[in-house]
Structure formats: C-alpha cells, structure tokens
Design a protein around this motif. Structure first.
Motif, PDB file in Angstrom:
ATOM      1  N   ALA A  75     -11.357 -18.092   5.655  1.00 40.47           N
ATOM      2  CA  ALA A  75     -11.003 -18.099   4.238  1.00 40.47           C
ATOM      3  C   ALA A  75     -11.622 -19.292   3.518  1.00 40.47           C
ATOM      4  O   ALA A  75     -12.154 -19.159   2.405  1.00 40.47           O
ATOM      5  N   LEU A  76     -11.579 -20.464   4.125  1.00 36.36           N
ATOM      6  CA  LEU A  76     -12.109 -21.657   3.473  1.00 36.36           C
ATOM      7  C   LEU A  76     -13.625 -21.603   3.319  1.00 36.36           C
ATOM      8  O   LEU A  76     -14.174 -22.112   2.335  1.00 36.36           O
ATOM      9  N   GLU A  77     -14.317 -20.999   4.283  1.00 34.42           N
ATOM     10  CA  GLU A  77     -15.775 -20.913   4.216  1.00 34.42           C
ATOM     11  C   GLU A  77     -16.261 -19.634   3.527  1.00 34.42           C
ATOM     12  O   GLU A  77     -17.457 -19.465   3.299  1.00 34.42           O
ATOM     13  N   GLY A  78     -15.342 -18.711   3.224  1.00 34.42           N
ATOM     14  CA  GLY A  78     -15.741 -17.471   2.587  1.00 34.42           C
ATOM     15  C   GLY A  78     -16.373 -16.485   3.539  1.00 34.42           C
ATOM     16  O   GLY A  78     -17.142 -15.606   3.119  1.00 34.42           O
ATOM     17  N   GLY A  79     -16.070 -16.596   4.828  1.00 34.08           N
ATOM     18  CA  GLY A  79     -16.642 -15.703   5.828  1.00 34.08           C
ATOM     19  C   GLY A  79     -15.808 -14.461   6.052  1.00 34.08           C
ATOM     20  O   GLY A  79     -14.696 -14.321   5.532  1.00 34.08           O
ATOM     21  N   THR A  80     -16.349 -13.538   6.862  1.00 33.67           N
ATOM     22  CA  THR A  80     -15.626 -12.308   7.174  1.00 33.67           C
ATOM     23  C   THR A  80     -14.746 -12.456   8.404  1.00 33.67           C
ATOM     24  O   THR A  80     -13.767 -11.719   8.563  1.00 33.67           O
ATOM     25  N   ALA A  81     -15.078 -13.391   9.286  1.00 35.22           N
ATOM     26  CA  ALA A  81     -14.294 -13.616  10.505  1.00 35.22           C
ATOM     27  C   ALA A  81     -14.738 -14.943  11.096  1.00 35.22           C
ATOM     28  O   ALA A  81     -15.769 -15.506  10.721  1.00 35.22           O
ATOM     29  N   ALA A  82     -13.940 -15.447  12.045  1.00 34.42           N
ATOM     30  CA  ALA A  82     -14.269 -16.727  12.666  1.00 34.42           C
ATOM     31  C   ALA A  82     -13.805 -16.717  14.114  1.00 34.42           C
ATOM     32  O   ALA A  82     -12.975 -15.893  14.517  1.00 34.42           O
ATOM     33  N   LEU A  83     -14.332 -17.654  14.882  1.00 35.09           N
ATOM     34  CA  LEU A  83     -13.985 -17.793  16.291  1.00 35.09           C
ATOM     35  C   LEU A  83     -13.845 -19.272  16.619  1.00 35.09           C
ATOM     36  O   LEU A  83     -14.781 -20.046  16.423  1.00 35.09           O
ATOM     37  N   ALA A  84     -12.669 -19.660  17.106  1.00 32.59           N
ATOM     38  CA  ALA A  84     -12.418 -21.035  17.525  1.00 32.59           C
ATOM     39  C   ALA A  84     -12.751 -21.198  19.001  1.00 32.59           C
ATOM     40  O   ALA A  84     -12.443 -20.325  19.817  1.00 32.59           O
ATOM     41  N   PHE A 256     -18.252  -2.667  14.190  1.00 36.99           N
ATOM     42  CA  PHE A 256     -17.548  -3.745  13.489  1.00 36.99           C
ATOM     43  C   PHE A 256     -18.241  -4.225  12.218  1.00 36.99           C
ATOM     44  O   PHE A 256     -17.711  -5.110  11.542  1.00 36.99           O
ATOM     45  N   GLY A 257     -19.364  -3.671  11.888  1.00 37.12           N
ATOM     46  CA  GLY A 257     -19.971  -3.928  10.587  1.00 37.12           C
ATOM     47  C   GLY A 257     -20.206  -5.394  10.289  1.00 37.12           C
ATOM     48  O   GLY A 257     -20.836  -6.110  11.069  1.00 37.12           O
ATOM     49  N   ASN A 258     -19.672  -5.868   9.144  1.00 34.45           N
ATOM     50  CA  ASN A 258     -20.018  -7.204   8.678  1.00 34.45           C
ATOM     51  C   ASN A 258     -19.273  -8.335   9.376  1.00 34.45           C
ATOM     52  O   ASN A 258     -19.391  -9.483   8.971  1.00 34.45           O
ATOM     53  N   PHE A 259     -18.504  -8.025  10.416  1.00 36.18           N
ATOM     54  CA  PHE A 259     -17.988  -9.105  11.259  1.00 36.18           C
ATOM     55  C   PHE A 259     -18.348  -8.872  12.733  1.00 36.18           C
ATOM     56  O   PHE A 259     -17.714  -9.393  13.642  1.00 36.18           O
ATOM     57  N   ALA A 260     -19.418  -8.123  12.955  1.00 34.65           N
ATOM     58  CA  ALA A 260     -19.849  -7.797  14.314  1.00 34.65           C
ATOM     59  C   ALA A 260     -20.303  -9.031  15.084  1.00 34.65           C
ATOM     60  O   ALA A 260     -20.106  -9.112  16.301  1.00 34.65           O
ATOM     61  N   PHE A 261     -20.923  -9.989  14.384  1.00 38.58           N
ATOM     62  CA  PHE A 261     -21.364 -11.182  15.104  1.00 38.58           C
ATOM     63  C   PHE A 261     -20.164 -11.929  15.681  1.00 38.58           C
ATOM     64  O   PHE A 261     -20.202 -12.376  16.837  1.00 38.58           O
ATOM     65  N   ALA A 262     -19.119 -12.092  14.901  1.00 40.28           N
ATOM     66  CA  ALA A 262     -17.926 -12.805  15.391  1.00 40.28           C
ATOM     67  C   ALA A 262     -17.308 -12.088  16.583  1.00 40.28           C
ATOM     68  O   ALA A 262     -16.852 -12.729  17.540  1.00 40.28           O
TER      69      ALA A 262
END
Length: 428
Positions: A75-84, A256-262
């Motif tokens: 949310a803070l970076e404006g991304g579609t998904a994230a991975l810690a 997974f479309g626009n969050f496939a990389f995550a």
C-alpha cells in the motif's frame, strides 16, 4: 473511512493490512509464533498446495504477521503485492532468482552499498549470474551495458553511501526500451520521501532493517511487485511465463496477472531458498512503520542542519548531501524527494584515512556501527568497514574513498548531535 476517500500516507502507515484480531479482538497485530497451520480438511490442504486458494501452510512461506507487513508495504509503495523476507540481501537474492537463468546478466549502477556490490559481483557468480556495471549518474551508461542476455536493471533510489539521487525516470526509459524490468532499492528514501513506481520502477526492494523498522532491533527485507511489467510478452522470464512443473503446469503469469511476480518470488524463491522473516521481526518492523512519516521528516531536518554546520568546519574538506543548494544532486533531490534528501550523507576529512579512523573513535553520542536508519545517530568510516573488501578504485567509484565518513543522523536534539561531532573533530 468512506469509499470515496483514498487514505493518506500517514493513515496507511498505521492501518494498511491490519484489522483487529478476529478471535480475540486484539488491536495490535499479533505475533503468530508458529511453524505451521492446521488445514480445514484434505480438500482445503490440496487447494492451498495447488495455489487454488490463499492461506497459511508453513511460516517459511507465509505467516499472518508477515502478511500484514506485506500488505502495508504494498500500500505504501503503490504496488499490487509484496513479499517479506529475512533481510535486504535476501530480497535481492529472491528477486534475481525469480528473473535469472544460468549465464544471464543484469546491469547495476556501481554506486551501491558495498555489501550489494560484493553480492552482485562475487556471490552471484556461483549461480552463473553476471553483473555489468553502469554509472548511476548517467542513464546512457545503462543502455551501453545491455546485451541480449540482460534480464534486469538495478539501481538504488538514493545511493548508499554516496548520496546520489538517481534519475529513476531516465533509467526506467532505458529499461522499457530494452524490455527488462527496473528494480529499485528504495531503502534510504523509503516511500515517505520517494515512490519509485511513480517514475517507472517495476520491482522495489527494501532493507526493512533501516528506516522502515527504524529502531535497530530487527532485520528484514521486502520485495514489492509494482504490477507494471508484462511478464508474458517476451518469453524471457520462464519462471513466470512458462508452465511450472512445481504446480502441475500452471503458468503463473496467466493465473495471477499483475501480481504474478510476487507469487513466483514466494512459491519458487522463498519456498525453495528459505530466507523467511521471523514473525517477531515482522511485528517489530510493523510497529516501526507506524511512525515512519514522523521519523523520516525529523531525520531529514536534522541531517540538513548537521550538513550545513559541517560545511564550515576547518577539518572538513567537503560535504555530500543532496539537501545543500550547492550539491550536484540538489535539483534531482527537489524533483524526486521534495520532503527532504534523507538522513544519511557523507563528508570528507582533510586528514584522510587516519583521520576517519580517529573520528569514529572519539564520538560519544554517535554509535560506531554498520547500520543506518536508526533512531540513534550512527557513524562509520566505510573504507575501513563496510567497503573494505573492495579494491581502492572500486571503493572510490562507490563513494567510499579513504577520507569518507558516513553519518546516519538520528532523532536526538540536533544541538547535541552537532556538539558531539564538534568535540570529536577537535580531538582528531
């Protein structure tokens, strides 16, 4: 909050991804200190392992505390998904593991944190991944380094320790022309000062250990998928665009479309390499992020005051802080980081290497250690520590010459910070 209103950054830093715990009503995100999670039944378990539904299996892959941290950073970076993941270095390794194949290349700006230079130039050779170096201050140098084997471009938004403000938009144009993703390490700026996605970044990485956690008590890394790159266009990224044997021929890019990389980074990189963040560290970093806007502004204000003071000291030969009007990156900082140029900068001592070693031994309020982004003021002499594994010419190119001292200016009273540097400089 009404559906019509988009929450502001400060609100997202506190609330994004978090809800009161459904079973207990706990307002703070709980620390789910567990290795694994019970399945509803065999069908539920099968659906989780087949990526047909989202949920928790094993903390090496995901954990509810980690999930809140990931949603907040997306949310803070404006991304579609994230991975810690476990650290900033782990984030870089997982990103490149997802993109690269043996024999592949990537282009990186040479003005980087010394550990990244070593990781890229030495450790990654064991995977048969090869870095080609470019000049962060010259976008055309990235174009010149690109070959048919190039899989990505990597830069830091604000270079550590050199303080360069990268012209992300210009480098992004080169990456787009070449058909490769732009990876931006946004550790020093944080999304409070700069959102790389707004300027063309496709993937963002962080060392959460620094400003995002902010208190020097936990290590973590973050990968943010901006959702902007077409992974299916060229066939150059088979981990995402080709049938995946681990998941019965599923094409992650199609599913997974626009969050496939995550997703690929999680289920192929984190799953198999294993650099999982601990739930405790995820909790501590979440707590730190809640005060990120307040802390970053104070870091910037204090750093500017200290930099201005150092410019007039007779034992200081130069000060490299992009917040100073005579700095070569001042206009770039005003464009990309209008709230402030960050809390880390370097300066040069007239006495060179020996003076740098002496100075770090004379400070009292500052802590001499290999970290940045703490509430406390930190100091280091990179040539004798973080960058000492590099050859002299490589250190100089990275902004870590013999006379260089790096400051991470903390949140103390700025008068006390300056007084400590003053007494230490007088003793050198």
């Amino acid at each position: 909050m009404s559906e019509e209103r988009t929450p502001g950054f400060d609100t997202l830093a506190i609330h994004a991804g978090a809800q009161p715990d459904a079973s207990t009503g706990a307002r703070a995100t709980p620390i789910y200190q567990t290795t694994s999670f019970v399945f509803d039944d065999v069908d539920h378990a099968a659906a989780l392992f087949n990526l047909e539904t989202f949920g928790n299996i094993y903390t090496r892959i995901m954990n509810p505390t980690q999930a809140v941290l990931e949603e907040r950073m997306a949310a803070l970076e404006g991304g579609t998904a994230a991975l810690a993941v476990a650290s900033g270095h782990a984030a870089q390794a997982v990103v490149l593991h997802t993109l690269m194949e043996p024999g592949a290349e990537f282009v990186a700006g040479r003005q980087l944190y010394g550990g990244s230079i070593n990781q890229f130039g030495e450790a990654f050779k064991k995977f048969d991944w090869h870095v080609k170096w470019a000049d962060t201050t010259n976008a055309e140098s990235f174009r010149a380094a690109i070959t048919p084997k190039t899989k990505a471009i990597f830069v830091e938004s604000v270079a550590n320790p050199g303080g360069i403000i990268t012209d992300i938009e210009a480098v992004a144009a080169v990456a787009k022309e070449a058909g490769v993703p732009l990876i931006v390490d946004n550790t020093l700026a944080t999304p409070y000062l700069l959102k790389p996605k707004d300027y063309g970044a496709d993937i963002i990485v962080h060392s959460l250990t620094k400003y995002l956690g902010g208190h020097g008590n936990s290590i973590g890394g973050m990968i943010v998928d901006c959702g902007t790159f077409d992974w299916m266009a060229s066939g150059r990224y088979p981990s995402i665009s080709a049938p995946c044997e681990s998941y019965h021929g599923m094409v992650l890019g199609e599913t997974f479309g626009n969050f496939a990389f995550a997703i690929a980074a999680r289920v192929l990189g984190l799953r198999d390499l294993g650099p999982a963040i601990s739930p405790m560290n995820a909790f501590l970093i979440l707590t730190g992020i809640e005060t990120l806007p307040l802390r970053m502004q104070r870091h910037c204000d204090n750093a500017l005051a200290v930099a201005e003071w150092l410019t007039s000291h007779d034992k200081v030969s130069w000060v490299n802080y992009a917040g100073l009007p005579d700095n070569q990156f001042y206009q770039m900082a005003r464009r990309y980081c209008p709230k402030g140029a960050g809390g880390v900068f370097t300066f040069g001592l007239k006495g060179g290497y020996e003076a740098g070693i002496a100075l770090v031994g004379k400070v009292q309020l500052f802590s001499h250690l290999a970290n940045i982004g703490d509430t406390r003021s930190l100091i280091i002499h990179p040539a004798s520590t973080t960058h000492r594994q590099l050859a002299d010419d490589a250190r100089a190119r990275a902004g870590a010459g013999d006379d260089v001292v790096r400051l991470s200016v903390g949140l103390e009273d700025v008068g006390d910070i300056i007084a400590d540097l003053d007494q230490a400089l007088e003793a050198v």
